[in-house]
Design a protein around this motif. Structure first.
Motif, PDB file in Angstrom:
ATOM      1  N   ILE A  95     -15.435 -31.270 -73.553  1.00 30.02           N
ATOM      2  CA  ILE A  95     -16.738 -31.242 -72.693  1.00 30.02           C
ATOM      3  C   ILE A  95     -17.466 -32.245 -72.860  1.00 30.02           C
ATOM      4  O   ILE A  95     -17.697 -33.008 -73.893  1.00 30.02           O
ATOM      5  N   GLN A  96     -18.227 -32.669 -71.764  1.00 29.22           N
ATOM      6  CA  GLN A  96     -19.337 -33.719 -71.840  1.00 29.22           C
ATOM      7  C   GLN A  96     -20.344 -33.479 -72.752  1.00 29.22           C
ATOM      8  O   GLN A  96     -20.894 -32.337 -72.737  1.00 29.22           O
ATOM      9  N   LEU A  97     -20.894 -34.442 -73.504  1.00 29.75           N
ATOM     10  CA  LEU A  97     -22.148 -34.412 -74.529  1.00 29.75           C
ATOM     11  C   LEU A  97     -22.858 -35.685 -74.217  1.00 29.75           C
ATOM     12  O   LEU A  97     -22.493 -36.610 -74.322  1.00 29.75           O
ATOM     13  N   ILE A  98     -24.317 -35.126 -73.806  1.00 32.41           N
ATOM     14  CA  ILE A  98     -25.367 -36.373 -73.714  1.00 32.41           C
ATOM     15  C   ILE A  98     -26.161 -36.090 -74.864  1.00 32.41           C
ATOM     16  O   ILE A  98     -26.931 -34.708 -74.839  1.00 32.41           O
ATOM     17  N   HIS A  99     -26.491 -36.820 -75.873  1.00 30.50           N
ATOM     18  CA  HIS A  99     -27.598 -36.583 -76.865  1.00 30.50           C
ATOM     19  C   HIS A  99     -28.433 -37.512 -76.865  1.00 30.50           C
ATOM     20  O   HIS A  99     -28.223 -38.852 -76.565  1.00 30.50           O
ATOM     21  N   THR A 100     -29.745 -37.017 -77.003  1.00 31.94           N
ATOM     22  CA  THR A 100     -30.899 -38.216 -76.977  1.00 31.94           C
ATOM     23  C   THR A 100     -31.174 -38.442 -78.560  1.00 31.94           C
ATOM     24  O   THR A 100     -31.200 -37.765 -79.479  1.00 31.94           O
ATOM     25  N   SER A 101     -31.527 -39.833 -78.415  1.00 34.24           N
ATOM     26  CA  SER A 101     -32.167 -40.365 -79.701  1.00 34.24           C
ATOM     27  C   SER A 101     -33.248 -41.334 -79.517  1.00 34.24           C
ATOM     28  O   SER A 101     -34.137 -41.236 -78.646  1.00 34.24           O
ATOM     29  N   THR A 102     -33.609 -42.296 -80.612  1.00 34.51           N
ATOM     30  CA  THR A 102     -34.811 -42.777 -80.606  1.00 34.51           C
ATOM     31  C   THR A 102     -35.048 -44.266 -81.035  1.00 34.51           C
ATOM     32  O   THR A 102     -34.076 -44.718 -81.676  1.00 34.51           O
ATOM     33  N   ASP A 103     -35.984 -45.141 -80.392  1.00 34.31           N
ATOM     34  CA  ASP A 103     -36.252 -46.471 -80.833  1.00 34.31           C
ATOM     35  C   ASP A 103     -36.603 -46.382 -82.414  1.00 34.31           C
ATOM     36  O   ASP A 103     -36.472 -47.510 -82.938  1.00 34.31           O
ATOM     37  N   ALA A 139     -18.566 -40.030 -84.267  1.00 31.44           N
ATOM     38  CA  ALA A 139     -17.341 -40.028 -85.039  1.00 31.44           C
ATOM     39  C   ALA A 139     -16.681 -38.992 -84.554  1.00 31.44           C
ATOM     40  O   ALA A 139     -15.398 -38.941 -84.425  1.00 31.44           O
ATOM     41  N   ILE A 140     -17.476 -37.670 -84.308  1.00 38.34           N
ATOM     42  CA  ILE A 140     -16.576 -36.417 -83.874  1.00 38.34           C
ATOM     43  C   ILE A 140     -16.232 -36.328 -82.483  1.00 38.34           C
ATOM     44  O   ILE A 140     -15.108 -35.828 -82.009  1.00 38.34           O
ATOM     45  N   CYS A 141     -17.163 -36.816 -81.632  1.00 40.31           N
ATOM     46  CA  CYS A 141     -16.903 -36.830 -79.880  1.00 40.31           C
ATOM     47  C   CYS A 141     -17.050 -38.000 -79.704  1.00 40.31           C
ATOM     48  O   CYS A 141     -18.169 -38.290 -78.823  1.00 40.31           O
ATOM     49  N   PRO A 142     -16.253 -39.008 -79.733  1.00 36.24           N
ATOM     50  CA  PRO A 142     -16.303 -40.533 -79.142  1.00 36.24           C
ATOM     51  C   PRO A 142     -16.634 -40.603 -77.692  1.00 36.24           C
ATOM     52  O   PRO A 142     -17.117 -41.866 -77.406  1.00 36.24           O
ATOM     53  N   ASN A 143     -16.329 -39.640 -77.052  1.00 37.30           N
ATOM     54  CA  ASN A 143     -16.491 -39.727 -75.448  1.00 37.30           C
ATOM     55  C   ASN A 143     -17.746 -39.307 -75.051  1.00 37.30           C
ATOM     56  O   ASN A 143     -18.358 -39.352 -73.917  1.00 37.30           O
ATOM     57  N   SER A 144     -18.802 -39.044 -76.198  1.00 38.69           N
ATOM     58  CA  SER A 144     -20.256 -38.690 -75.916  1.00 38.69           C
ATOM     59  C   SER A 144     -21.056 -39.678 -75.424  1.00 38.69           C
ATOM     60  O   SER A 144     -20.657 -41.084 -75.750  1.00 38.69           O
ATOM     61  N   ILE A 145     -22.115 -39.610 -74.719  1.00 44.59           N
ATOM     62  CA  ILE A 145     -23.365 -40.386 -74.764  1.00 44.59           C
ATOM     63  C   ILE A 145     -24.461 -40.297 -75.348  1.00 44.59           C
ATOM     64  O   ILE A 145     -24.858 -38.973 -75.527  1.00 44.59           O
ATOM     65  N   ILE A 146     -24.986 -41.273 -76.190  1.00 48.27           N
ATOM     66  CA  ILE A 146     -26.144 -41.458 -76.681  1.00 48.27           C
ATOM     67  C   ILE A 146     -27.286 -42.072 -75.978  1.00 48.27           C
ATOM     68  O   ILE A 146     -26.956 -43.294 -75.843  1.00 48.27           O
ATOM     69  N   VAL A 147     -28.299 -41.397 -75.596  1.00 47.82           N
ATOM     70  CA  VAL A 147     -29.311 -42.106 -74.974  1.00 47.82           C
ATOM     71  C   VAL A 147     -30.639 -42.268 -75.903  1.00 47.82           C
ATOM     72  O   VAL A 147     -31.219 -41.306 -76.260  1.00 47.82           O
ATOM     73  N   ARG A 148     -30.934 -43.568 -76.358  1.00 49.60           N
ATOM     74  CA  ARG A 148     -32.074 -43.645 -77.073  1.00 49.60           C
ATOM     75  C   ARG A 148     -33.204 -44.012 -76.130  1.00 49.60           C
ATOM     76  O   ARG A 148     -33.201 -44.745 -75.391  1.00 49.60           O
ATOM     77  N   THR A 203     -17.597 -37.768 -61.951  1.00 47.46           N
ATOM     78  CA  THR A 203     -16.745 -38.486 -61.194  1.00 47.46           C
ATOM     79  C   THR A 203     -15.411 -38.852 -62.092  1.00 47.46           C
ATOM     80  O   THR A 203     -14.609 -39.764 -61.623  1.00 47.46           O
ATOM     81  N   GLY A 204     -15.661 -38.766 -63.092  1.00 42.76           N
ATOM     82  CA  GLY A 204     -14.650 -39.485 -64.149  1.00 42.76           C
ATOM     83  C   GLY A 204     -14.504 -40.636 -64.814  1.00 42.76           C
ATOM     84  O   GLY A 204     -13.683 -41.343 -65.096  1.00 42.76           O
ATOM     85  N   SER A 205     -16.012 -40.919 -64.577  1.00 45.61           N
ATOM     86  CA  SER A 205     -16.264 -42.385 -65.261  1.00 45.61           C
ATOM     87  C   SER A 205     -16.020 -42.655 -66.683  1.00 45.61           C
ATOM     88  O   SER A 205     -16.086 -41.567 -67.378  1.00 45.61           O
ATOM     89  N   GLU A 206     -15.655 -43.781 -67.216  1.00 49.66           N
ATOM     90  CA  GLU A 206     -15.381 -44.065 -68.593  1.00 49.66           C
ATOM     91  C   GLU A 206     -16.572 -44.516 -69.340  1.00 49.66           C
ATOM     92  O   GLU A 206     -16.055 -44.699 -70.605  1.00 49.66           O
ATOM     93  N   GLN A 207     -17.803 -44.480 -68.830  1.00 48.90           N
ATOM     94  CA  GLN A 207     -18.795 -44.949 -69.695  1.00 48.90           C
ATOM     95  C   GLN A 207     -18.906 -43.981 -71.012  1.00 48.90           C
ATOM     96  O   GLN A 207     -18.924 -42.652 -70.890  1.00 48.90           O
ATOM     97  N   ARG A 208     -19.253 -44.647 -72.372  1.00 45.31           N
ATOM     98  CA  ARG A 208     -19.405 -43.880 -73.389  1.00 45.31           C
ATOM     99  C   ARG A 208     -20.379 -44.559 -74.396  1.00 45.31           C
ATOM    100  O   ARG A 208     -20.432 -45.783 -74.134  1.00 45.31           O
ATOM    101  N   GLY A 209     -20.834 -43.815 -75.367  1.00 48.90           N
ATOM    102  CA  GLY A 209     -21.394 -44.625 -76.608  1.00 48.90           C
ATOM    103  C   GLY A 209     -22.936 -44.613 -76.362  1.00 48.90           C
ATOM    104  O   GLY A 209     -23.573 -43.728 -75.724  1.00 48.90           O
ATOM    105  N   ILE A 210     -23.644 -45.808 -76.748  1.00 51.13           N
ATOM    106  CA  ILE A 210     -25.117 -45.748 -77.016  1.00 51.13           C
ATOM    107  C   ILE A 210     -25.641 -46.413 -75.823  1.00 51.13           C
ATOM    108  O   ILE A 210     -24.965 -47.676 -75.367  1.00 51.13           O
ATOM    109  N   TYR A 211     -26.688 -46.073 -75.256  1.00 51.52           N
ATOM    110  CA  TYR A 211     -27.361 -46.579 -74.327  1.00 51.52           C
ATOM    111  C   TYR A 211     -28.862 -46.574 -74.514  1.00 51.52           C
ATOM    112  O   TYR A 211     -29.392 -45.417 -75.327  1.00 51.52           O
ATOM    113  N   HIS A 212     -29.749 -47.554 -74.108  1.00 54.01           N
ATOM    114  CA  HIS A 212     -31.066 -47.472 -74.342  1.00 54.01           C
ATOM    115  C   HIS A 212     -31.960 -47.250 -72.919  1.00 54.01           C
ATOM    116  O   HIS A 212     -31.293 -47.827 -72.006  1.00 54.01           O
TER     117      HIS A 212
END
Length: 289
Positions: A95-103, A139-148, A203-212
């Motif tokens: 399942i999709q995971l969006i995780h929030t992080s920080t500057d 490391a565990i869920c490479p398809n996730s998105i992290i939003v700093r 919609t099945g887009s391939e974006q993943r990883g860290i975003y600011h």
């Protein structure tokens, strides 16, 4: 779509809740520690399975930056173990995971806005645990998105805007740090961005990883405070001081402006300037009073 929002009593969680009724086909589960302790893996597994969760938005975090210097175990448990547990379940359930992080994952020695690929080197326990949480998620869920994000404020909870308003009404003058530079970010704008990311990923887009993500523009805490007083029509003089004149247990990055080109491009986001968003937030605060 069934969406789990953790840390729902915080600033971002409340802004997501406020906007949830705009998404009629999405079923939101807003939880905080009382409803779901993310530090307990079995509880997360049970909740996700019982409610057929398809997306997790993790807003839960230990964010008391100075207290974290002495409350290291609790800070680690929430920011690292909690994030790891959500990533384990998301990976297992696909399942999709969006995780929030920080500057605060950066040390602030840059002179240009930080990009996602810039080396992280946190100065504080809080920043270190948030970076460790990011690493676990990726490391565990490479398809996730992290939003700093950075310098978050809203009409909900305790934050810099409401503190400045309260102090400004009680005092004739305030001293505010001018040599820490970043971008104030309205949690309402961040909530909109995250919901747009969820819709895009659906919609099945391939974006993943860290975003600011932050609002546009640059300010010091002093600039931010001056604008708060003006927009709130509070007659309080604000004086600039250096960081060394206001020592804190946890060091802060002197410069933590975030480069948002990647998130704007990948998710077609139109990000408002921080002054425009501050006007909206102050109006929301006034409407609640």
């Amino acid at each position: 779509m069934n969406i789990l929002v953790t840390g729902a009593s915080g600033q971002l969680g409340n802004e997501l809740r406020e906007r949830s009724n705009l998404y009629k086909t999405w079923n939101f589960y807003f939880t905080d520690t009382a409803e779901l302790d993310i530090k307990d893996l079995s509880k997360v597994e049970e909740f996700v399975a019982a409610n057929s969760i398809e997306t997790i938005i993790n807003c839960a975090a230990y964010t008391a930056v100075d207290l974290a210097e002495t409350n290291k175990d609790l800070c680690y448990a929430v920011n690292v173990t909690g994030a790891k547990n959500l990533a384990i379940v998301a990976a297992n359930k696909k399942i999709q995971l969006i995780h929030t992080s920080t500057d605060f994952v950066f040390n602030g020695v840059h002179h240009l806005p930080y990009k996602e690929e810039d080396v992280a080197n946190p100065l504080s326990v809080y920043g270190s645990t948030k970076l460790a949480g990011e690493n676990e998620v990726l490391a565990i869920c490479p398809n996730s998105i992290i939003v700093r994000t950075a310098w978050l404020y809203s009409a909900y909870g305790a934050n810099f805007v409401k503190t400045m308003q309260r102090l400004g009404r009680d005092r004739d003058a305030l001293n505010v740090i001018f040599d820490q530079v970043g971008t104030p970010t309205w949690a309402g704008d961040l909530a909109n961005a995250i919901l747009q990311i969820v819709a895009t990923k659906k919609t099945g887009s391939e974006q993943r990883g860290i975003y600011h993500y932050s609002n546009e523009g640059v300010a010091s805490w002093y600039d931010f405070a001056v604008e708060i007083m003006q927009l709130s029509e509070i007659d309080c003089k604000v004086y600039p001081i250096e960081t060394k004149e206001y020592p804190t247990p946890a060091p802060r990055p002197a410069y933590s402006v975030l480069n948002k080109a990647k998130i704007k491009s990948d998710f077609k986001l139109d990000i408002p300037h921080w002054k425009e968003s501050l006007k909206k937030c102050i109006l929301a605060i006034q409407n609640e009073q």
